[in-house]
Scaffold this active site. Structure first.
Site, PDB file in Angstrom:
ATOM      1  N   LYS A 215       0.884  -1.104  -0.128  1.00 34.88           N
ATOM      2  CA  LYS A 215      -0.022   0.152  -0.079  1.00 34.88           C
ATOM      3  C   LYS A 215       0.787   1.486  -0.143  1.00 34.88           C
ATOM      4  O   LYS A 215       1.946   1.456   0.839  1.00 34.88           O
ATOM      5  CB  LYS A 215      -0.949  -0.060   1.194  1.00 34.88           C
ATOM      6  CG  LYS A 215      -1.730   1.248   1.528  1.00 34.88           C
ATOM      7  CD  LYS A 215      -2.481   1.117   2.687  1.00 34.88           C
ATOM      8  CE  LYS A 215      -3.164   2.322   3.233  1.00 34.88           C
ATOM      9  NZ  LYS A 215      -3.884   2.282   4.227  1.00 34.88           N
TER      10      LYS A 215
HETATM   11  C1  5RP Z   1      -1.658   4.563   8.263  1.00 34.70           C
HETATM   12  C2  5RP Z   1      -2.362   3.719   7.372  1.00 34.70           C
HETATM   13  C3  5RP Z   1      -3.842   4.070   7.157  1.00 34.70           C
HETATM   14  O1  5RP Z   1      -4.700   2.992   7.046  1.00 34.70           O
HETATM   15  C4  5RP Z   1      -4.057   4.932   5.731  1.00 34.70           C
HETATM   16  O2  5RP Z   1      -3.040   5.808   5.494  1.00 34.70           O
HETATM   17  C5  5RP Z   1      -5.345   5.408   5.813  1.00 34.70           C
HETATM   18  O3  5RP Z   1      -5.870   5.650   4.585  1.00 34.70           O
HETATM   19  P1  5RP Z   1      -6.334   7.340   4.434  1.00 34.70           P
HETATM   20  O4  5RP Z   1      -4.978   7.961   3.946  1.00 34.70           O
HETATM   21  O5  5RP Z   1      -7.066   6.864   3.009  1.00 34.70           O
HETATM   22  O6  5RP Z   1      -6.930   7.878   5.409  1.00 34.70           O
HETATM   23  O7  5RP Z   1      -2.067   2.838   6.959  1.00 34.70           O
HETATM   24  O8  5RP Z   1      -0.491   4.065   8.283  1.00 34.70           O
END
Ligand code: 5RP
Length: 259
Positions: free
Chosen positions: A170
């Site tokens: 991710k």
């Molecule tokens: C933090 C994470 C969060 O789950 C992620 O960044 C959340 O998603 P968004 O940026 O869309 O709120 O992994 O490290």
């Protein structure tokens, strides 16, 4: 791939595209706008999420065990917004993930940060244990304030995470995102980042999948939207049906108007 690993991965990634709902923010920032009451915020969104990314505490307290939604269990942490965020350890074991019937676990890596090595070793040790039990590990490329979110940096972080054994990575969307995807040998999903207008968040999802992302792992741009259900449906239309941004946006507006 062994059946257990393949089965869990396919629960999270579907047939190649996925809309993961990230609601793990509380693990380092406590009560988060839009998630103050987890149970109430989550219930209407669960039917539209391909998986839920959250901590074990959130799962046990706020999700009905009868729900069929696949779980991606946040397994690194131990820090808070009051201190150095990269100083993470592994907070949840693979045994606990199996007990909770998780379909994957998520570990953050902070490439280029003060604790780079520690977080990369968190990932490696979780992969070692995860592979033993057929539990896929999703690596989250967390980005410190001092890093540029460009394709060179994100490409480096994603590739290192994949080389250390992450089954999914991710990361953040960036210019030349196709280079990040091309150099990463496992599927890449994008975080949504800070809340932006709905049109911009849908554009982000659209551009990411057009440039090779396997989907999104989006949080704030869904649960902080004025219409969270409309927004997750619109994101699904973009990711799963190839909808363009304007027709997906119209969907959010129609749902909001019909309330
Ligand atoms: C933090 C994470 C969060 O789950 C992620 O960044 C959340 O998603 P968004 O940026 O869309 O709120 O992994 O490290």
């Amino acid at each position: 791939m062994d059946f257990g690993m393949g089965n869990r991965l396919s629960r999270v990634m579907g047939k190649g595209r996925t809309v993961m709902l990230a609601v793990d923010h509380g693990y380092f920032q406590g009560p988060t706008t839009g998630l103050e009451n987890l149970k109430r915020s989550l219930a209407p969104l669960i039917p539209f999420a391909d998986s839920l990314m959250l901590t074990r505490g959130a799962l046990r307290s706020s999700v009905d065990p009868a729900e069929k939604v696949p779980i991606v269990l946040r397994s690194s942490g131990g820090t808070s917004v009051l201190k150095e965020l990269s100083d993470e350890g592994v907070t949840t074991s693979i045994e606990e993930a199996v007990r909770l019937n998780a379909s994957a676990v998520a570990v953050s890596v902070f490439v280029g940060s003060e604790r780079e090595k520690q977080t990369l070793l968190n990932l490696s040790s979780t992969v070692d244990e995860g592979e033993r039990y057929g539990m896929p590990v999703l690596a989250v490329t967390a980005v410190g304030r001092e890093m540029n979110r460009d394709s060179r940096y994100l490409g480096l972080a994603c590739r290192i995470a994949a080389e250390l054994g992450a089954r999914v990575v991710k990361t953040y969307y960036c210019e030349d995102f196709e280079k990040v995807v091309d150099a990463c040998p496992v599927p890449v999903v994008i975080a949504g980042g800070k809340k932006v207008p709905e049109r911009d968040a849908l554009q982000l999802a659209h551009d990411a999948v057009s440039k090779g992302a396997a989907g999104v792992d989006m949080g704030r741009n869904i649960f902080q939207s004025a219409d969270p259900v409309g927004m997750i449906k619109a994101v699904r239309a973009v990711v799963h049906e190839g909808a363009d941004v304007e027709s997906a946006l119209a969907m959010v507006r129609q749902i909001a108007a019909g309330r």
